[in-house]
Design an enzyme around this catalytic site. Structure first.
Site, PDB file in Angstrom:
ATOM      1  N   CYS A   2       0.822  -1.206   0.000  1.00  0.00           N
ATOM      2  CA  CYS A   2       0.000   0.000   0.000  1.00  0.00           C
ATOM      3  C   CYS A   2       0.862   1.264   0.000  1.00  0.00           C
ATOM      4  O   CYS A   2       1.829   1.377   0.731  1.00  0.00           O
ATOM      5  CB  CYS A   2      -0.949   0.074   1.182  1.00  0.00           C
ATOM      6  SG  CYS A   2      -2.028  -1.337   1.305  1.00  0.00           S
ATOM      7  N   ARG A  27       4.391  -0.502  -4.475  1.00  0.00           N
ATOM      8  CA  ARG A  27       4.057  -1.013  -3.142  1.00  0.00           C
ATOM      9  C   ARG A  27       2.760  -1.835  -3.141  1.00  0.00           C
ATOM     10  O   ARG A  27       2.441  -2.506  -2.154  1.00  0.00           O
ATOM     11  CB  ARG A  27       3.892   0.148  -2.162  1.00  0.00           C
ATOM     12  CG  ARG A  27       5.121   0.997  -2.017  1.00  0.00           C
ATOM     13  CD  ARG A  27       4.854   2.146  -1.080  1.00  0.00           C
ATOM     14  NE  ARG A  27       4.610   1.668   0.262  1.00  0.00           N
ATOM     15  CZ  ARG A  27       5.550   1.448   1.166  1.00  0.00           C
ATOM     16  NH1 ARG A  27       6.806   1.682   0.867  1.00  0.00           N
ATOM     17  NH2 ARG A  27       5.251   1.011   2.359  1.00  0.00           N
ATOM     18  N   TRP A  76      -2.552  -2.961  -1.732  1.00  0.00           N
ATOM     19  CA  TRP A  76      -2.199  -4.384  -1.823  1.00  0.00           C
ATOM     20  C   TRP A  76      -3.073  -5.058  -0.783  1.00  0.00           C
ATOM     21  O   TRP A  76      -2.892  -4.893   0.414  1.00  0.00           O
ATOM     22  CB  TRP A  76      -0.722  -4.567  -1.500  1.00  0.00           C
ATOM     23  CG  TRP A  76      -0.200  -5.955  -1.704  1.00  0.00           C
ATOM     24  CD1 TRP A  76       0.317  -6.473  -2.852  1.00  0.00           C
ATOM     25  CD2 TRP A  76      -0.115  -7.004  -0.723  1.00  0.00           C
ATOM     26  NE1 TRP A  76       0.710  -7.776  -2.655  1.00  0.00           N
ATOM     27  CE2 TRP A  76       0.452  -8.123  -1.356  1.00  0.00           C
ATOM     28  CE3 TRP A  76      -0.470  -7.112   0.616  1.00  0.00           C
ATOM     29  CZ2 TRP A  76       0.681  -9.316  -0.707  1.00  0.00           C
ATOM     30  CZ3 TRP A  76      -0.251  -8.314   1.269  1.00  0.00           C
ATOM     31  CH2 TRP A  76       0.331  -9.407   0.614  1.00  0.00           C
ATOM     32  N   ASN A 102      -2.107   2.018   5.531  1.00  0.00           N
ATOM     33  CA  ASN A 102      -1.182   0.964   5.129  1.00  0.00           C
ATOM     34  C   ASN A 102      -0.857   0.155   6.379  1.00  0.00           C
ATOM     35  O   ASN A 102      -0.437   0.733   7.373  1.00  0.00           O
ATOM     36  CB  ASN A 102       0.090   1.600   4.546  1.00  0.00           C
ATOM     37  CG  ASN A 102       1.206   0.593   4.358  1.00  0.00           C
ATOM     38  OD1 ASN A 102       0.952  -0.588   4.176  1.00  0.00           O
ATOM     39  ND2 ASN A 102       2.438   1.060   4.403  1.00  0.00           N
ATOM     40  N   GLY A 103      -1.107  -1.148   6.354  1.00  0.00           N
ATOM     41  CA  GLY A 103      -0.819  -1.964   7.531  1.00  0.00           C
ATOM     42  C   GLY A 103      -1.959  -2.914   7.813  1.00  0.00           C
ATOM     43  O   GLY A 103      -2.792  -3.179   6.940  1.00  0.00           O
ATOM     44  N   GLU A 488      18.374 -17.620  -6.264  1.00  0.00           N
ATOM     45  CA  GLU A 488      17.942 -16.287  -6.685  1.00  0.00           C
ATOM     46  C   GLU A 488      17.447 -16.310  -8.134  1.00  0.00           C
ATOM     47  O   GLU A 488      16.448 -15.669  -8.470  1.00  0.00           O
ATOM     48  CB  GLU A 488      19.116 -15.300  -6.492  1.00  0.00           C
ATOM     49  CG  GLU A 488      18.880 -13.877  -6.945  1.00  0.00           C
ATOM     50  CD  GLU A 488      17.705 -13.175  -6.266  1.00  0.00           C
ATOM     51  OE1 GLU A 488      17.146 -13.701  -5.299  1.00  0.00           O
ATOM     52  OE2 GLU A 488      17.328 -12.095  -6.748  1.00  0.00           O
ATOM     53  N   LYS A 492      13.698 -15.234  -9.233  1.00  0.00           N
ATOM     54  CA  LYS A 492      13.418 -14.185 -10.233  1.00  0.00           C
ATOM     55  C   LYS A 492      12.437 -14.697 -11.276  1.00  0.00           C
ATOM     56  O   LYS A 492      11.485 -14.031 -11.638  1.00  0.00           O
ATOM     57  CB  LYS A 492      14.700 -13.743 -10.963  1.00  0.00           C
ATOM     58  CG  LYS A 492      15.662 -12.873 -10.246  1.00  0.00           C
ATOM     59  CD  LYS A 492      15.185 -11.488  -9.920  1.00  0.00           C
ATOM     60  CE  LYS A 492      14.401 -11.431  -8.668  1.00  0.00           C
ATOM     61  NZ  LYS A 492      14.914 -11.301  -7.404  1.00  0.00           N
ATOM     62  N   GLU A 495       8.872 -15.193  -9.796  1.00  0.00           N
ATOM     63  CA  GLU A 495       8.226 -13.918  -9.427  1.00  0.00           C
ATOM     64  C   GLU A 495       7.567 -13.235 -10.619  1.00  0.00           C
ATOM     65  O   GLU A 495       6.470 -12.715 -10.502  1.00  0.00           O
ATOM     66  CB  GLU A 495       9.259 -12.940  -8.844  1.00  0.00           C
ATOM     67  CG  GLU A 495       9.604 -13.177  -7.397  1.00  0.00           C
ATOM     68  CD  GLU A 495      10.650 -12.193  -6.891  1.00  0.00           C
ATOM     69  OE1 GLU A 495      10.515 -11.723  -5.772  1.00  0.00           O
ATOM     70  OE2 GLU A 495      11.622 -11.888  -7.627  1.00  0.00           O
ATOM     71  N   HIS A 511      18.904 -36.415  -4.723  1.00  0.00           N
ATOM     72  CA  HIS A 511      18.048 -36.747  -3.572  1.00  0.00           C
ATOM     73  C   HIS A 511      16.609 -36.280  -3.786  1.00  0.00           C
ATOM     74  O   HIS A 511      15.951 -35.865  -2.846  1.00  0.00           O
ATOM     75  CB  HIS A 511      18.621 -36.130  -2.294  1.00  0.00           C
ATOM     76  CG  HIS A 511      19.993 -36.625  -1.970  1.00  0.00           C
ATOM     77  ND1 HIS A 511      20.246 -37.932  -1.632  1.00  0.00           N
ATOM     78  CD2 HIS A 511      21.187 -35.995  -1.972  1.00  0.00           C
ATOM     79  CE1 HIS A 511      21.549 -38.083  -1.414  1.00  0.00           C
ATOM     80  NE2 HIS A 511      22.141 -36.916  -1.626  1.00  0.00           N
ATOM     81  N   LYS A 610       6.559  -4.755  -3.353  1.00  0.00           N
ATOM     82  CA  LYS A 610       7.984  -4.494  -3.174  1.00  0.00           C
ATOM     83  C   LYS A 610       8.358  -4.430  -1.703  1.00  0.00           C
ATOM     84  O   LYS A 610       9.418  -4.875  -1.298  1.00  0.00           O
ATOM     85  CB  LYS A 610       8.298  -3.153  -3.842  1.00  0.00           C
ATOM     86  CG  LYS A 610       9.727  -2.746  -3.783  1.00  0.00           C
ATOM     87  CD  LYS A 610      10.453  -3.232  -5.002  1.00  0.00           C
ATOM     88  CE  LYS A 610      11.939  -3.114  -4.888  1.00  0.00           C
ATOM     89  NZ  LYS A 610      12.596  -4.330  -5.379  1.00  0.00           N
TER      90      LYS A 610
HETATM   91  C1  G6P Z   1       9.393  -8.745  -1.100  1.00  0.00           C
HETATM   92  C2  G6P Z   1      10.015  -8.314  -2.415  1.00  0.00           C
HETATM   93  C3  G6P Z   1      11.330  -9.055  -2.629  1.00  0.00           C
HETATM   94  C4  G6P Z   1      12.253  -8.827  -1.446  1.00  0.00           C
HETATM   95  C5  G6P Z   1      11.593  -9.201  -0.118  1.00  0.00           C
HETATM   96  C6  G6P Z   1      12.415  -8.714   1.064  1.00  0.00           C
HETATM   97  O1  G6P Z   1       8.994 -10.062  -1.180  1.00  0.00           O
HETATM   98  O2  G6P Z   1       9.133  -8.571  -3.488  1.00  0.00           O
HETATM   99  O3  G6P Z   1      11.955  -8.582  -3.802  1.00  0.00           O
HETATM  100  O4  G6P Z   1      13.419  -9.585  -1.618  1.00  0.00           O
HETATM  101  O5  G6P Z   1      10.316  -8.563  -0.021  1.00  0.00           O
HETATM  102  O6  G6P Z   1      12.450  -7.313   1.034  1.00  0.00           O
HETATM  103  P1  G6P Z   1      13.542  -6.412   1.694  1.00  0.00           P
HETATM  104  O7  G6P Z   1      13.122  -5.009   1.370  1.00  0.00           O
HETATM  105  O8  G6P Z   1      13.493  -6.684   3.179  1.00  0.00           O
HETATM  106  O9  G6P Z   1      14.867  -6.754   1.122  1.00  0.00           O
END
Ligand code: G6P
Length: 615
Positions: A2, A27, A76, A102-103, A488, A492, A495, A511, A610
Site C-alpha cells: 500500500c 508497493r 495491496w 497501510n498496515g 535467486e 526471479k 516472481e 536426492h 515491493k
Molecule cells: C518482497 C520483495 C522481494 C524482497 C523481499 C524482502 O517479497 O518482493 O523482492 O526480496 O520482499 O524485502 P527487503 O526489502 O526486506 O529486502
C-alpha cells in the site's frame, strides 16, 4: 504494501496525488483511490476503483477533482478482495471523515463487533473501515476534536498502520499517524506532502520529516507541522534533506524499471564501493566496523536475518564471513526467527539485510534480537527507513531506489557490502593473509567492468529465453557461492513469469529433483571453473542422460560444458567468492526476457509487493 500520498497547500491536489501514487505503485497495485475536498462545492469527493492508478485516472475523467487538499492510496489487499468497495479511502458513516491506511489492524474484528452493537453500518470487508468508523464514533459520541478522537482510537488499536485522515468540516487540516509502517512528511513553501516514502515528494521539496512509531502529525494549512504522541505531548523532529533525484525514479528510456535496474548495476556497485574500497593502498574501510570494533571483532557468532532476495544474499554472506573471518554464522528467515525463542545474547551480532528497510518480519527480528542484548548491524538500501533506524550500526548499499518489484541491483549491492564487511573484519581480526586480501580487493574493483561485459550478452540471453518460454517448470543448480545464485535465479523467474522454478545445491539433485527431470524441464546450471567444477560437470551429464535441456553459466573458454549444454553463457574470470556478482546477471536477464515474451507485467507482478510491511 500500500502506498499513501497526501497534499495540502496552494496547488491543485489531484495532479500531485496521482503522480505520487504512480511513484508508489510498486508497493501495491490492486486498487486505487483518492479523497479531495472540492474547492467548488466544499464537498468531500471520494473516488476509488479496482485496478491500477491508470484505471483511477480513467474513472475520474468526468468528475470534480478540484481541491487543494487531498489524500490518495494504492492498495495491496490484506482484508477483503481487491474491488472498488474495499479500496481506500474509506469514509465514516457520517460522511465527514475519509481515511487511508497501510498496515493491518489485528483486533479489527472485536472493534467492528463493538461498533455494529452501537449501530454503525459497514460497507466493506476491510480492517481499515473499522478505524475510520471508530474515530468518527469516538469523536461524535464524546464530542471531542478530531485529534483527540484519533489519539483515543489508536490507543485501542492493535496492529500496524500508517494513516492519513481528511475531515470534510476542516478543509485546512490533514492528520497522519504511524506505527510500524513508514510515513514521511514533505515540507514545501506553504505546502505539505505525505508519502509512504520520499519518492512522491522529491519533485517539490527535499525537506522531509520521517515519522517515528507512535507519532501523530497534525498538518494545518499555513502553519508549522505539529507532531504529538498519543498523550498529546509535543515531539521535536529533525528536518532531513533527502538526496533522491527524479532521474533515479524514472525509467530513463528503458521499457521497464527491472531492465533499467539490471543495467544500472555496474554504476551501482561503483557507488556502493565509493570511499570504501581503496585499491591504491589495498584496504577496505567501513566506518561502522572501525567505530564498533569492540562489538564486531569477536562475537560468539553472527546471525543473519532477512527475507526473499535479501535472504539469498545472506547465504552468500555466511560463506564470506565464515571463510574469511572464521566466525560461525547462521542464516535465518526473519519470519521464523521472530517467533523462534532463539538462544541469543549480548555476545552475538545480528545482521539484518533489507532493501526496503521496512520488511515487517525483518524489523520484528531486529527488535527481538535487540531486546536480548545482541548488537545489530543493518545492511539496507532505503536511507532513513525503519530498519536502519532500529539497528546499532550498519552500512547502506547505496544503489539508489529500486522500483521493479523483482529485486536485482539491491541483491548485487547487498553481496558487495557483505564482501567488504567480511574482508574488513577479517583484516581487523588477522584471519586473512595480506596477499589474498589484496587480491580480492583488486578483483572487486574490476567487477563493474566485468558486469558491463555480461550486460553485452543481453541480446543473446533474449534469444535463449525465447526458446524456453514453453516450460512449466525450471530447475536451477549451483554449488558453493553459486548455490544461492541458483536460488535467486529461480526466484526471479517465478516472481515475474509465474513459471514454477526451484533452486538446489547441484549435488542434492540426486536426492529428489532428479525424479522430475525429463525433456520438458529445462535445467539452468552454474558450472564455473572452481573447486567443485568436475562434480557439477557430472551433474550435467546426469541431466543430459534424462534428455533435459541445459542452460549453463560457464567460465570463459570452457569447451567441456559447452559440448554438453544446449545454451551457454560465459562469465569473465574472477575469484570464486565474487562469481555471484557476475553469474546473477544472466539469470536476471533471462527471467526478464521470459516474462516479457510471455506478456507478463514485469515491474508489477501479480500478488507481489515491493515492500512487505505486514506479516
Ligand atoms: C518482497 C520483495 C522481494 C524482497 C523481499 C524482502 O517479497 O518482493 O523482492 O526480496 O520482499 O524485502 P527487503 O526489502 O526486506 O529486502
Amino acid at each position: 504494501m500500500c502506498g499513501i500520498v497526501g497534499y495540502i497547500g496552494k496547488r491543485q491536489a489531484y495532479p500531485v496525488l496521482v503522480k505520487g501514487l504512480k511513484r508508489l505503485e510498486y508497493r501495491g497495485y490492486d486498487s486505487a483511490g483518492v479523497a479531495l475536498i472540492s474547492s467548488e462545492s466544499n464537498s468531500l469527493n471520494v473516488y476509488k476503483t479496482k485496478g491500477k492508478v491508470s484505471d483511477l485516472e480513467a474513472y475520474v475523467s468526468d468528475k470534480d477533482i478540484t481541491g487543494t487538499i487531498g489524500i490518495a492510496h494504492t492498495r495491496w489487499a490484506t482484508h477483503g478482495e481487491p474491488n472498488s468497495t474495499n479500496a481506500h479511502p474509506h469514509i465514516s458513516n457520517s460522511g465527514n471523515l475519509a481515511l487511508i491506511h497501510n498496515g493491518i489492524i489485528e483486533n479489527y474484528a472485536s472493534l467492528k463487533k463493538m461498533l455494529i452493537g452501537k449501530g454503525v453500518e459497514f460497507k466493506s470487508n476491510t480492517d481499515t473501515e473499522v478505524l475510520v468508523q471508530l474515530i468518527d464514533y469516538i469523536r461524535t459520541s464524546k464530542n471531542i476534536d478530531l485529534l483527540s478522537a484519533v489519539q483515543m482510537a489508536l490507543r485501542s488499536v492493535i496492529g500496524a498502520y500508517a494513516i492519513a485522515i481528511l475531515d470534510k468540516e476542516n478543509p485546512d487540516q490533514i492528520i497522519a499517524a504511524r506505527k510500524s509502517s513508514p510515513l514521511v512528511v514533505g515540507i514545501g513553501e506553504d505546502e505539505f506532502f505525505l508519502g509512504s516514502d520520499a519518492s512522491p515528494l522529491i519533485e517539490y521539496t527535499n525537506k522531509v520529516i520521517y515519522l517515528d512509531d507512535g507519532d501523530i502529525a497534525v498538518i494545518n494549512r499555513g502553519q508549522e507541522v505539529k507532531i504529538v504522541d498519543f498523550n498529546n505531548t509535543e515531539l521535536n523532529h529533525d528536518v532531513t534533506e533527502v538526496e533522491l533525484n527524479l532521474a533515479q525514479i524514472e525509467k530513463g528510456g528503458f521499457p521497464h524499471f527491472m531492465l533499467k535496474e539490471i543495467f544500472e548495476q555496474p554504476e551501482c556497485l561503483k557507488d556502493c564501493m565509493r570511499g570504501r574500497v581503496n585499491v591504491e593502498v589495498g584496504q577496505i574501510i567501513l566506518s561502522s566496523i572501525i567505530d564498533n570494533r569492540s562489538r564486531l571483532l569477536n562475537p560468539r557468532r553472527f546471525i543473519i536475518v532477512a527475507c526473499g532476495t535479501s535472504w539469498h544474499a545472506a547465504l552468500i554472506g555466511k560463506q564470506l564471513i565464515e571463510g574469511f573471518c572464521q566466525i560461525p554464522v547462521s542464516v535465518e528467515y526473519a519470519s521464523e526467527f521472530r517467533y523462534s525463542n532463539p538462544a541469543i545474547s549480548n555476545k552475538d551480532v545480528v545482521i539484518a539485510i533489507s532493501q526496503s528497510g521496512e520488511t515487517a518480519d525483518t524489523l520484528a527480528a531486529v527488535e527481538l534480537a535487540k531486546s536480548r542484548g545482541a548488537f545489530i548491524f543493518g545492511i539496507c538500501n532505503a536511507i532513513g527507513s525503519s530498519i536502519p533506524r532500529a539497528t546499532h550500526t550498519g552500512a547502506y548499499i547505496h544503489v539508489g531506489p529500486e522500483i521493479g518489484v523483482a529485486s536485482t541491483k539491491a541483491f548485487t549491492g547487498q553481496v558487495t557490502v557483505l564482501v567488504m564487511f567480511a574482508l574488513a573484519l577479517a583484516d581487523a581480526r588477522g584471519t586473512i593473509d595480506r596477499a589474498q586480501y589484496v587480491k580480492v580487493i583488486n578483483e572487486l574493483n574490476t567487477i563493474p567492468e566485468k558486469m558491463e561485459e555480461m550486460l553485452k550478452e543481453n541480446d543473446r540471453v533474449k534469444e535463449i529465453s525465447r526458446i524456453f518460454t514453453y516450460a512449466h517448470n525450471f530447475l536451477y543448480l549451483g554449488r558453493g557461492y553459486n548455490y544461492p545464485v541458483a536460488l535467486e535465479g529461480a526466484l526471479k523467474l517465478k516472481e515475474i513469469s509465474y513459471i514454477h522454478a526451484e533452486g538446489y545445491p547441484a549435488a542434492e539433485m540426486k536426492h529428489g529433483p532428479i525424479a522430475l527431470i525429463d525433456e520438458e524441464m529445462p535445467v539452468v546450471v552454474i558450472a564455473t571453473k572452481n573447486a567443485l567444477y568436475e562434480k557439477v560437470v557430472s551433474n550435467i551429464q546426469e541431466i543430459k542422460a534424462r534428455k533435459a535441456r541445459v542452460i549453463a553459466i560457464v567460465s570463459k573458454g570452457d569447451e567441456v560444458v559447452r559440448s554438453m549444454a544446449d545454451a551457454c553463457i560465459e562469465l569473465p574470470e574472477t575469484v570464486e567468492c565474487l562469481e555471484p556478482l557476475l553469474a546473477t546477471i544472466p539469470l536476471q536477464m533471462m527471467a526478464y526476457h521470459v516474462a516479457v515474451c510471455k506478456g507478463k507485467d514485469v515491474d508489477q507482478p501479480r500478488n507481489l509487493a515491493k515492500s512487505v510491511t505486514v506479516e
